[in-house]
Design a protein around this motif. Structure first.
Motif, PDB file in Angstrom:
ATOM      1  N   MET A 254      -0.435  -9.240   6.263  1.00  0.00           N
ATOM      2  CA  MET A 254      -0.360  -8.379   5.091  1.00  0.00           C
ATOM      3  C   MET A 254      -1.579  -8.649   4.215  1.00  0.00           C
ATOM      4  SD  MET A 254       2.502  -8.284   2.011  1.00  0.00           S
ATOM      5  CE  MET A 254       3.684  -7.172   2.721  1.00  0.00           C
ATOM      6  N   GLY A 255      -2.175  -7.583   3.746  1.00  0.00           N
ATOM      7  CA  GLY A 255      -3.255  -7.674   2.771  1.00  0.00           C
ATOM      8  C   GLY A 255      -2.801  -7.020   1.480  1.00  0.00           C
ATOM      9  N   ILE A 256      -3.206  -7.598   0.340  1.00  0.00           N
ATOM     10  CA  ILE A 256      -2.789  -7.069  -0.962  1.00  0.00           C
ATOM     11  C   ILE A 256      -3.996  -6.930  -1.879  1.00  0.00           C
ATOM     12  CG2 ILE A 256      -1.356  -7.411  -3.004  1.00  0.00           C
ATOM     13  CD1 ILE A 256       0.395  -9.310  -1.301  1.00  0.00           C
ATOM     14  N   ASP A 257      -4.130  -5.764  -2.479  1.00  0.00           N
ATOM     15  CA  ASP A 257      -5.081  -5.535  -3.574  1.00  0.00           C
ATOM     16  C   ASP A 257      -4.234  -5.314  -4.823  1.00  0.00           C
ATOM     17  OD1 ASP A 257      -7.939  -4.835  -4.498  1.00  0.00           O
ATOM     18  OD2 ASP A 257      -6.731  -3.147  -5.209  1.00  0.00           O
ATOM     19  N   TRP A 258      -4.352  -6.203  -5.788  1.00  0.00           N
ATOM     20  CA  TRP A 258      -3.557  -6.113  -7.014  1.00  0.00           C
ATOM     21  C   TRP A 258      -4.126  -5.058  -7.943  1.00  0.00           C
ATOM     22  CZ3 TRP A 258       0.794  -8.583  -6.467  1.00  0.00           C
ATOM     23  CH2 TRP A 258       0.852  -9.759  -5.728  1.00  0.00           C
ATOM     24  N   GLY A 259      -3.265  -4.258  -8.529  1.00  0.00           N
ATOM     25  CA  GLY A 259      -3.682  -3.237  -9.477  1.00  0.00           C
ATOM     26  C   GLY A 259      -3.776  -3.794 -10.883  1.00  0.00           C
ATOM     27  N   GLN A 260      -4.764  -3.332 -11.585  1.00  0.00           N
ATOM     28  CA  GLN A 260      -4.936  -3.666 -12.997  1.00  0.00           C
ATOM     29  C   GLN A 260      -5.156  -2.360 -13.738  1.00  0.00           C
ATOM     30  OE1 GLN A 260      -8.229  -6.336 -13.242  1.00  0.00           O
ATOM     31  NE2 GLN A 260      -7.154  -8.008 -12.265  1.00  0.00           N
ATOM     32  N   SER A 261      -4.616  -2.243 -14.898  1.00  0.00           N
ATOM     33  CA  SER A 261      -4.708  -1.040 -15.743  1.00  0.00           C
ATOM     34  C   SER A 261      -4.345   0.215 -14.946  1.00  0.00           C
ATOM     35  CB  SER A 261      -6.086  -0.943 -16.408  1.00  0.00           C
ATOM     36  OG  SER A 261      -7.110  -0.836 -15.450  1.00  0.00           O
TER      37      SER A 261
ATOM     38  N   ALA B 187       3.049  -0.645   7.978  1.00  0.00           N
ATOM     39  CA  ALA B 187       3.801  -0.418   6.741  1.00  0.00           C
ATOM     40  C   ALA B 187       2.897  -0.599   5.530  1.00  0.00           C
ATOM     41  CB  ALA B 187       4.976  -1.387   6.661  1.00  0.00           C
ATOM     42  N   LEU B 188       3.358  -0.047   4.393  1.00  0.00           N
ATOM     43  CA  LEU B 188       2.572  -0.127   3.168  1.00  0.00           C
ATOM     44  C   LEU B 188       3.448  -0.034   1.931  1.00  0.00           C
ATOM     45  CD1 LEU B 188       2.032   2.959   1.653  1.00  0.00           C
ATOM     46  CD2 LEU B 188       1.284   3.309   3.995  1.00  0.00           C
ATOM     47  N   VAL B 189       2.896  -0.530   0.830  1.00  0.00           N
ATOM     48  CA  VAL B 189       3.446  -0.333  -0.521  1.00  0.00           C
ATOM     49  C   VAL B 189       2.256   0.096  -1.367  1.00  0.00           C
ATOM     50  CG1 VAL B 189       4.419  -1.466  -2.557  1.00  0.00           C
ATOM     51  CG2 VAL B 189       5.212  -2.118  -0.305  1.00  0.00           C
ATOM     52  N   HIS B 190       2.408   1.164  -2.131  1.00  0.00           N
ATOM     53  CA  HIS B 190       1.320   1.685  -2.968  1.00  0.00           C
ATOM     54  C   HIS B 190       1.936   2.106  -4.296  1.00  0.00           C
ATOM     55  CE1 HIS B 190      -2.642   3.477  -3.626  1.00  0.00           C
ATOM     56  NE2 HIS B 190      -2.040   4.559  -4.074  1.00  0.00           N
ATOM     57  N   ILE B 191       1.830   1.238  -5.318  1.00  0.00           N
ATOM     58  CA  ILE B 191       2.495   1.510  -6.597  1.00  0.00           C
ATOM     59  C   ILE B 191       1.621   1.100  -7.774  1.00  0.00           C
ATOM     60  CG2 ILE B 191       4.902   1.426  -5.844  1.00  0.00           C
ATOM     61  CD1 ILE B 191       4.988  -1.507  -6.435  1.00  0.00           C
ATOM     62  N   ASN B 192       1.887   1.720  -8.911  1.00  0.00           N
ATOM     63  CA  ASN B 192       1.242   1.287 -10.150  1.00  0.00           C
ATOM     64  C   ASN B 192       2.155   1.583 -11.334  1.00  0.00           C
ATOM     65  OD1 ASN B 192       0.862   4.041 -10.684  1.00  0.00           O
ATOM     66  ND2 ASN B 192      -1.228   3.784 -11.341  1.00  0.00           N
ATOM     67  N   LYS B 193       1.688   1.131 -12.498  1.00  0.00           N
ATOM     68  CA  LYS B 193       2.411   1.323 -13.757  1.00  0.00           C
ATOM     69  C   LYS B 193       3.817   0.727 -13.707  1.00  0.00           C
ATOM     70  CE  LYS B 193      -0.304   5.312 -14.975  1.00  0.00           C
ATOM     71  NZ  LYS B 193      -1.267   5.024 -15.880  1.00  0.00           N
ATOM     72  N   HIS B 194       3.929  -0.399 -13.000  1.00  0.00           N
ATOM     73  CA  HIS B 194       5.157  -1.179 -12.965  1.00  0.00           C
ATOM     74  C   HIS B 194       4.798  -2.620 -13.310  1.00  0.00           C
ATOM     75  CE1 HIS B 194       7.980   1.715 -11.190  1.00  0.00           C
ATOM     76  NE2 HIS B 194       6.938   2.175 -10.517  1.00  0.00           N
TER      77      HIS B 194
ATOM     78  N   TYR C  22       4.491  -6.663 -12.748  1.00  0.00           N
ATOM     79  CA  TYR C  22       4.167  -7.445 -11.555  1.00  0.00           C
ATOM     80  C   TYR C  22       5.444  -7.910 -10.866  1.00  0.00           C
ATOM     81  CZ  TYR C  22      -0.831  -7.372 -12.161  1.00  0.00           C
ATOM     82  OH  TYR C  22      -2.131  -6.957 -12.239  1.00  0.00           O
ATOM     83  N   GLU C  23       6.480  -8.179 -11.628  1.00  0.00           N
ATOM     84  CA  GLU C  23       7.752  -8.592 -11.033  1.00  0.00           C
ATOM     85  C   GLU C  23       8.270  -7.505 -10.088  1.00  0.00           C
ATOM     86  OE1 GLU C  23       7.129  -8.749 -14.335  1.00  0.00           O
ATOM     87  OE2 GLU C  23       7.178 -10.902 -14.724  1.00  0.00           O
ATOM     88  N   HIS C  24       8.239  -6.245 -10.541  1.00  0.00           N
ATOM     89  CA  HIS C  24       8.699  -5.128  -9.708  1.00  0.00           C
ATOM     90  C   HIS C  24       7.820  -4.979  -8.470  1.00  0.00           C
ATOM     91  CE1 HIS C  24      10.284  -1.183  -8.623  1.00  0.00           C
ATOM     92  NE2 HIS C  24       9.034  -0.780  -8.506  1.00  0.00           N
ATOM     93  N   MET C  25       6.499  -5.042  -8.657  1.00  0.00           N
ATOM     94  CA  MET C  25       5.589  -4.881  -7.528  1.00  0.00           C
ATOM     95  C   MET C  25       5.783  -6.006  -6.513  1.00  0.00           C
ATOM     96  SD  MET C  25       2.099  -3.299  -9.156  1.00  0.00           S
ATOM     97  CE  MET C  25       1.967  -4.205 -10.691  1.00  0.00           C
ATOM     98  N   ILE C  26       5.950  -7.220  -7.018  1.00  0.00           N
ATOM     99  CA  ILE C  26       6.148  -8.361  -6.119  1.00  0.00           C
ATOM    100  C   ILE C  26       7.465  -8.226  -5.364  1.00  0.00           C
ATOM    101  CG2 ILE C  26       6.634 -10.849  -6.122  1.00  0.00           C
ATOM    102  CD1 ILE C  26       4.298 -11.020  -8.221  1.00  0.00           C
ATOM    103  N   ASP C  27       8.512  -7.756  -6.035  1.00  0.00           N
ATOM    104  CA  ASP C  27       9.785  -7.531  -5.348  1.00  0.00           C
ATOM    105  C   ASP C  27       9.603  -6.574  -4.173  1.00  0.00           C
ATOM    106  OD1 ASP C  27      11.173  -9.222  -7.043  1.00  0.00           O
ATOM    107  OD2 ASP C  27      12.057  -7.597  -8.234  1.00  0.00           O
ATOM    108  N   LYS C  28       8.867  -5.495  -4.373  1.00  0.00           N
ATOM    109  CA  LYS C  28       8.626  -4.514  -3.303  1.00  0.00           C
ATOM    110  C   LYS C  28       7.807  -5.130  -2.160  1.00  0.00           C
ATOM    111  CE  LYS C  28      10.806  -1.071  -5.020  1.00  0.00           C
ATOM    112  NZ  LYS C  28      12.099  -0.743  -4.420  1.00  0.00           N
ATOM    113  N   ILE C  29       6.808  -5.922  -2.517  1.00  0.00           N
ATOM    114  CA  ILE C  29       5.959  -6.568  -1.511  1.00  0.00           C
ATOM    115  C   ILE C  29       6.770  -7.574  -0.699  1.00  0.00           C
ATOM    116  CG2 ILE C  29       4.033  -8.191  -1.227  1.00  0.00           C
ATOM    117  CD1 ILE C  29       2.700  -6.654  -3.621  1.00  0.00           C
ATOM    118  N   VAL C  30       7.573  -8.384  -1.375  1.00  0.00           N
ATOM    119  CA  VAL C  30       8.394  -9.393  -0.698  1.00  0.00           C
ATOM    120  C   VAL C  30       9.416  -8.714   0.213  1.00  0.00           C
ATOM    121  CG1 VAL C  30      10.138 -11.184  -1.081  1.00  0.00           C
ATOM    122  CG2 VAL C  30       8.013 -11.194  -2.405  1.00  0.00           C
TER     123      VAL C  30
END
Length: 170
Positions: free
Chosen positions: A1-8, A26-33, A35-43
């Motif tokens: 898995m590779g992750i690029d963290w979103g900022q702003s 597979a993928l996860v592509h989200i913003n405006k959430h 980090y807890e929510h994004m990490i939950d989706k990634i995990v």
């Protein structure tokens, strides 16, 4: 898995590659959430796909990586038949700079030429087509980016996922 963290206004993007089938799965592509929510989706995705190695981009994202590690350690991972221990994924944070991006891009290009299959994801495909390289006049090093105003979140996540896949295959 590779992750690029979103900022702003950027997106957080995570990509999973299957090292055995040599393809993106597979993928996860989200913003405006949060980090807890994004990490939950990634995990959740990492657990579902039994991810062995996670390569998040490290640039200024230390706390998100620590949160990811803590979230991964809360789960009860299946026992690895080879080792007899839980199969928690390893996290290997990756610092992207002009030299490391050059290595990632060249490795990814070689992967595509060797038959790496990517998901048909319109956003990721558009970002990949728009991703550009420029040779720096003084250092002669190559830099890689997205044109002004664009995103390269999916590209960076794919490059990192491919590197993790490549290292697992080696």
């Amino acid at each position: 898995m590779g992750i690029d963290w979103g900022q702003s206004d950027d997106f957080t993007d995570a990509r999973i590659f299957d090292a055995t089938a040599y393809c993106e799965v597979a993928l996860v592509h989200i913003n405006k959430h949060s980090y807890e929510h994004m990490i939950d989706k990634i995990v959740e995705l990492a657990f579902l796909w039994h991810v062995e190695k996670i390569m998040p981009e490290r640039n200024s994202m230390g706390s998100a990586i620590e949160m990811l590690n803590a979230a991964l350690n809360k789960l009860e991972w299946p026992i690895d038949k080879r080792t007899g221990y839980p199969s928690n994924p390893t996290i290997q944070a990756f610092w992207t700079d002009i030299r490391s991006k050059d290595r990632l891009v060249k490795l990814f290009q070689a992967g595509i030429e060797a038959g790496l299959k990517l998901l048909d994801d319109p956003i990721a495909n558009q970002e990949l087509r728009a991703f550009i390289s420029k040779q720096q006049p003084t250092s002669l090093l190559w830099s890689y980016t997205h044109p002004d105003g664009g995103h390269d979140d999916t590209v960076i996540a794919r490059l990192l996922a491919h590197l993790a896949c490549y290292e697992l295959k080696a």
